[in-house]
Design an enzyme around this catalytic site. Structure first.
Site: not given
Ligand code: BES
Ligand code: MN
Length: 457
Positions: A92, A156, A423
Site C-alpha cells: 500500500d 501499513e 510521502h
Molecule cells: N516507510 C515508512 C517509515 C519510514 C519513514 C522509514 C521514513 C524510513 C524513513 C512507513 O511506511 C511509514 O510512513 N509509516 C507510517 C506509519 C503510520 C501511519 C502508523 C508513518 O510513519 O507515518
Molecule cells: Mn513504508
C-alpha cells in the site's frame, strides 16, 4: 560463488526490475476506500502473489485481515536445517496528494535525473523488488541458502493495524530466526545503513464544542466562546516557545547515542527555507529519533475561500504524537488525552477520540545478523562501512513481531533515503540504491546462512 557474480547477476536483472516496479507502481494502492477504489489494492495484492508463485514460492496466499485489507504471504523452503528469514514490505502507498505538484504522473514510473519517480517507488514497492532481486541473484548463484517467508502488508500507511492483529491471532505464520524489514532507508544515498530504532505513533482527533450554532462575529464576537479559538489555544499548548513538544508528564529529554545528524544536512534533507529556524531542543538526532514530536495533521474549520464573519460553534483537529523508543505508546496516548482536556480553555466541551496507535521499536544491534549485514554492506558498497541510524517514522508491525518473537533478530533496511521524498509529491527511488541494496541483501542472506553452519558454496 563469488560476491562478484552476485553483483553481476543483479546488474543484469535491473531492466526486468524496472519493468516490474513500473507494473506495481501503476496500481493506485492507497488503502483508503474513501480515496481510491479497493480494486486497486486487490489488484496490487494479486500481482504480488502471482510474482511470488512465479518465483517458486509455496503456500502463496492473499488473506483478509481485521481492518478489511489484504496481506500477501509466501514461503520458499530452504536447505535442511537452514534458518528461516522473514522478508517484509508493504504494497500500500500514501495518497499522491496534489496531482499538480507532480512533475510526472504519480502512478507512472518515470525516469528523470537518474532516478525513477512514482508514488511508492521507494516506500515501499521498491522494497519488495529489492527482496526479489536478492533472491533471484542467489538462485542464479548456487541457490537460496535459507528458508524464506515473504509478508507484504496492505495497510501499513493507514496505521489501522490489520496485519498486526492477524499476526497476533496466527502467531505461527510469521515465525522466523531473522526478520528483514525492507521499509527504511540509507542515511544518505551511497551510505549503507541499518535502522536500529523507530518511533511509535498515536493519532487522536480532538473536538471542541462551545455553542449550539455559529453566530455573527460582530453581534456576538468578543464574548461568545469561539470553538476554533479554543482549539487553536489547546493545540498551541503542546509546544514550548522553541517549538519542542510539551505534553504534561511526557519525558522529552532523551539523547540519541549513535550517528550524528548534522544540522546543515538536516536543513538540506528537509528543504528548510533560508532564514527559517528549526524547532525543538537538543541535537537534531535527539529531536527526530529520540524525543516525542506532536504534529497537527489537519483541522476542520471553514476554508478561507467562502469564509463568513462568524464565530465557530465547533472545530476539530487530527493530531499525531511520535513516541520515541523506550516510551509506551499507550501511556503516551493517555498523557496526551489528559493534556488536551486539561488545557482546554473556557470550559469548552472537549472530546478526544483515539484513531490509531503503534509502538516504538528498538533492535538489538549486537545480534549476529548485524555482523552478517555489516560484512555484506562492505562488499556491496566498496569503501563504505555500515552505519546504524535511528528513524523518526513508524512501522507498527515491527513492535508486534518483536513482541511475538522475542528471540528473532531484526534488520531494517530499504530505499527511503532522504532524497526519495517519501510521502511527498515527486517520490522517487534511486536505481543504483536498488541495485546495491539488493546485492547487500543477497550477500547478507548468504553470510547469515554461513554463520548458522549452512554450506553456501
Ligand atoms: N516507510 C515508512 C517509515 C519510514 C519513514 C522509514 C521514513 C524510513 C524513513 C512507513 O511506511 C511509514 O510512513 N509509516 C507510517 C506509519 C503510520 C501511519 C502508523 C508513518 O510513519 O507515518
Ligand atoms: Mn513504508
Amino acid at each position: 560463488m563469488s560476491d562478484h557474480s552476485i553483483a553481476e547477476t543483479v546488474a543484469g536483472l535491473m531492466p526486468r526490475a524496472r519493468t516490474e516496479l513500473a507494473e506495481l507502481v501503476a496500481f493506485a494502492s492507497v488503502a483508503d476506500p474513501a480515496q481510491f477504489p479497493r480494486s486497486e489494492c486487490e489488484a496490487a495484492a494479486r500481482w504480488c502473489a502471482d510474482t511470488l508463485r512465479a518465483e517458486g514460492f509455496q503456500d502463496v496466499s492473499v488473506f483478509g485481515t481485521p481492518d478489511g485489507t489484504e496481506s500477501v504471504y509466501g514461503y520458499l523452503p530452504g536447505p535442511q536445517g537452514a534458518p528461516t528469514v522473514l522478508l517484509y514490505a508493504h504494497y500500500d502507498v500514501q495518497p499522491p496528494l496534489d496531482p499538480d505538484g507532480w512533475d510526472s504522473p504519480p502512478f507512472e514510473l518515470t525516469d528523470r535525473d537518474g532516478r525513477w519517480y512514482g508514488r511508492g517507488a521507494a516506500d515501499c514497492k521498491g522494497g519488495f523488488i529489492m527482496h526479489l532481486l536478492a533472491l533471484r541473484a542467489l538462485k542464479a548463484n548456487g541457490g537460496v541458502p535459507v528458508g524464506v517467508k515473504v509478508i507484504l502488508e496492505g495497510s501499513e500507511e493507514q496505521g489501522t493495524g490489520g496485519l498486526e492483529r492477524y499476526a497476533e491471532e496466527h502467531p505461527d505464520l510469521l515465525t522466523a530466526d531473522t526478520v528483514v524489514i525492507g521499509d527504511t532507508g540509507n542515511f544518505r544515498t551511497g551510505l549503507p545503513t541499518v535502522t536500529a530504532t523507530l518511533r511509535g505513533m498515536t493519532v487522536v482527533r480532538v473536538r471542541m464544542d462551545t455553542l449550539a450554532g455559529n453566530l455573527h462575529s460582530g453581534q456576538f464576537g468578543g464574548a461568545a466562546p469561539d470553538a476554533l479559538a479554543a482549539l487553536i489555544r489547546v493545540l498551541d499548548s503542546l509546544r514550548a516557545e522553541d517549538g519542542s513538544t510539551t505534553v504534561d508528564g511526557l519525558t522529552a529529554d532523551q539523547e540519541w547515542e549513535g550517528l550524528a545528524y548534522p544540522e546543515d544536512a538536516f536543513r538540506e534533507d528537509a528543504k528548510v527555507l533560508d532564514g527559517v529556524g528549526l524547532i525543538g531542543s537538543g541535537a537534531v538526532a535527539d529531536r527526530v529519533w529520540a524525543r516525542p514530536a506532536v504534529t497537527v495533521l489537519g483541522i476542520d474549520c471553514p476554508p478561507v475561500v467562502g469564509a463568513t464573519p462568524s464565530v465557530q460553534a465547533s472545530a476539530r483537529a487530527a493530531v499525531s504524537l511520535r513516541v520515541p523508543p523506550g516510551q509506551d505508546a499507550v501511556a503516551a496516548t493517555k498523557l496526551l488525552t489528559a493534556h488536551l482536556e486539561k488545557h482546554t480553555p473556557w470550559g469548552a466541551r472537549v472530546s478526544v477520540e483515539h484513531v490509531g496507535l503503534g509502538q516504538p521499536f528498538l533492535a538489538d544491534t549486537g545480534s549476529p545478523a548485524y555482523t552478517a549485514m555489516a560484512d555484506a554492506m562492505r562488499v556491496a558498497y566498496p569503501g563504505q562501512e555500515m552505519q546504524v541510524s535511528g528513524e523518526g517514522g513508524s512501522i507498527p508491525l515491527c513492535g508486534t513481531l518483536a513482541g511475538l518473537y522475542p528471540e528473532a533478530e531484526f534488520l531494517l533496511i530499504g530505499l527511503s533515503e532522504p532524497a526519495a521524498q517519501i510521502h511527498a509529491v515527486n517520490e522517487s527511488v534511486s536505481p543504483e540504491e536498488l541495485e546495491r541494496m539488493s546485492v547487500a541483501e543477497a550477500l547478507f542472506l548468504r553470510n547469515y546462512a554461513a554463520s548458522k553452519g549452512v554450506p553456501t558454496g
